[in-house]
Design a protein around this motif. Structure first.
Motif, mmCIF file in Angstrom:
data_model
loop_
_atom_site.group_PDB
_atom_site.id
_atom_site.type_symbol
_atom_site.label_atom_id
_atom_site.label_comp_id
_atom_site.label_asym_id
_atom_site.label_seq_id
_atom_site.Cartn_x
_atom_site.Cartn_y
_atom_site.Cartn_z
ATOM 1 N N HIS A 57 0.865 -1.173 0.000
ATOM 2 C CA HIS A 57 0.000 0.000 0.000
ATOM 3 C C HIS A 57 0.908 1.231 0.000
ATOM 4 O O HIS A 57 1.868 1.291 0.768
ATOM 5 N N VAL A 58 0.601 2.183 -0.857
ATOM 6 C CA VAL A 58 1.386 3.414 -0.922
ATOM 7 C C VAL A 58 1.107 4.207 0.356
ATOM 8 O O VAL A 58 -0.049 4.521 0.643
ATOM 9 N N LEU A 75 5.721 11.490 -3.573
ATOM 10 C CA LEU A 75 6.396 10.377 -4.228
ATOM 11 C C LEU A 75 6.976 10.877 -5.548
ATOM 12 O O LEU A 75 6.260 11.435 -6.374
ATOM 13 N N ALA A 83 10.367 5.480 -8.203
ATOM 14 C CA ALA A 83 10.495 4.182 -7.552
ATOM 15 C C ALA A 83 11.598 3.393 -8.238
ATOM 16 O O ALA A 83 11.828 3.540 -9.438
ATOM 17 N N ASN A 107 -2.417 -1.429 -10.180
ATOM 18 C CA ASN A 107 -2.944 -0.586 -9.121
ATOM 19 C C ASN A 107 -4.361 -1.093 -8.873
ATOM 20 O O ASN A 107 -5.278 -0.788 -9.630
ATOM 21 N N LEU A 123 0.015 6.808 -8.683
ATOM 22 C CA LEU A 123 -0.003 6.235 -7.340
ATOM 23 C C LEU A 123 -0.315 7.307 -6.309
ATOM 24 O O LEU A 123 0.290 8.377 -6.314
ATOM 25 N N GLU A 124 -1.248 7.002 -5.430
ATOM 26 C CA GLU A 124 -1.616 7.913 -4.356
ATOM 27 C C GLU A 124 -1.622 7.160 -3.042
ATOM 28 O O GLU A 124 -1.718 5.921 -3.017
ATOM 29 N N ALA A 125 -1.531 7.901 -1.970
ATOM 30 C CA ALA A 125 -1.548 7.295 -0.632
ATOM 31 C C ALA A 125 -2.770 6.391 -0.487
ATOM 32 O O ALA A 125 -3.874 6.764 -0.868
ATOM 33 N N ASP A 161 -3.251 3.550 -2.083
ATOM 34 C CA ASP A 161 -3.410 2.639 -3.214
ATOM 35 C C ASP A 161 -2.749 1.297 -2.918
ATOM 36 O O ASP A 161 -1.638 1.248 -2.393
ATOM 37 N N LEU A 201 10.371 3.124 -2.806
ATOM 38 C CA LEU A 201 9.645 4.352 -3.122
ATOM 39 C C LEU A 201 10.480 5.526 -2.644
ATOM 40 O O LEU A 201 10.927 5.558 -1.502
ATOM 41 N N TYR A 211 10.752 9.561 -2.021
ATOM 42 C CA TYR A 211 9.961 10.767 -1.780
ATOM 43 C C TYR A 211 10.855 11.989 -1.783
ATOM 44 O O TYR A 211 12.030 11.909 -1.430
#
Length: 135
Positions: free
Chosen positions: A35-36, A44, A47, A74, A103-105, A107, A128, A130
């Motif tokens: 999970h992101v 982000l 990756a 996803n 990609l989002e938190a 996901d 990942l 950031y």
């Protein structure tokens, strides 16, 4: 056992455990599911994909990609991305950024690596990366 580490665009160096701007997710064999996470004040940016693989002495990889296909799913947004090994070798940064920007938190994401014949994927890891926190 040999180790291959690559950002989808090329070779990379793996970070030490002291770098807080990296989050690592790993899975046994050829897939990793994660999970992101939400990191307040950070975005982000990219990756890295790394695999640990083995091959028999009679089938040592030489020229060409180790990875035959890469599938990024996803599950939250139901968006798949499929790349073949030849595409991976020349994947442009803009294309990879499309995957990252999707990609989002929260996901749920799964990455599946299909290695070429004679290669056994032992472990798959995704790092990942950031950006620095915004004040």
């Amino acid at each position: 056992m040999q180790m291959f580490s690559a950002r989808v665009l090329g070779d990379c160096l793996l970070p030490g455990n002291k770098n807080p701007d990296w989050l690592t997710f790993s899975g046994e064999d050829s897939l990793v599911t994660f999970h992101v996470p939400q990191l307040n004040g950070r975005k982000l940016t990219t990756a890295l994909l790394c695999i640990v693989y083995s091959s028999s002495p009679n089938n040592v990889p030489s020229e060409g990609p180790i990875i035959k296909n890469l599938l990024t799913l996803n599950y939250t947004k139901t968006t798949p991305y499929i790349y073949d090994g030849d595409t991976l070798a020349s994947l442009r940064d803009e294309e990879w950024q499309k995957v990252i920007s999707n990609l989002e938190a929260g996901d749920k994401v799964q990455i599946v690596v299909v290695a070429r014949l004679g290669i056994t994927v032992k472990k798959t890891a995704v790092y990942l990366i950031y950006c620095e926190p915004v004040d």
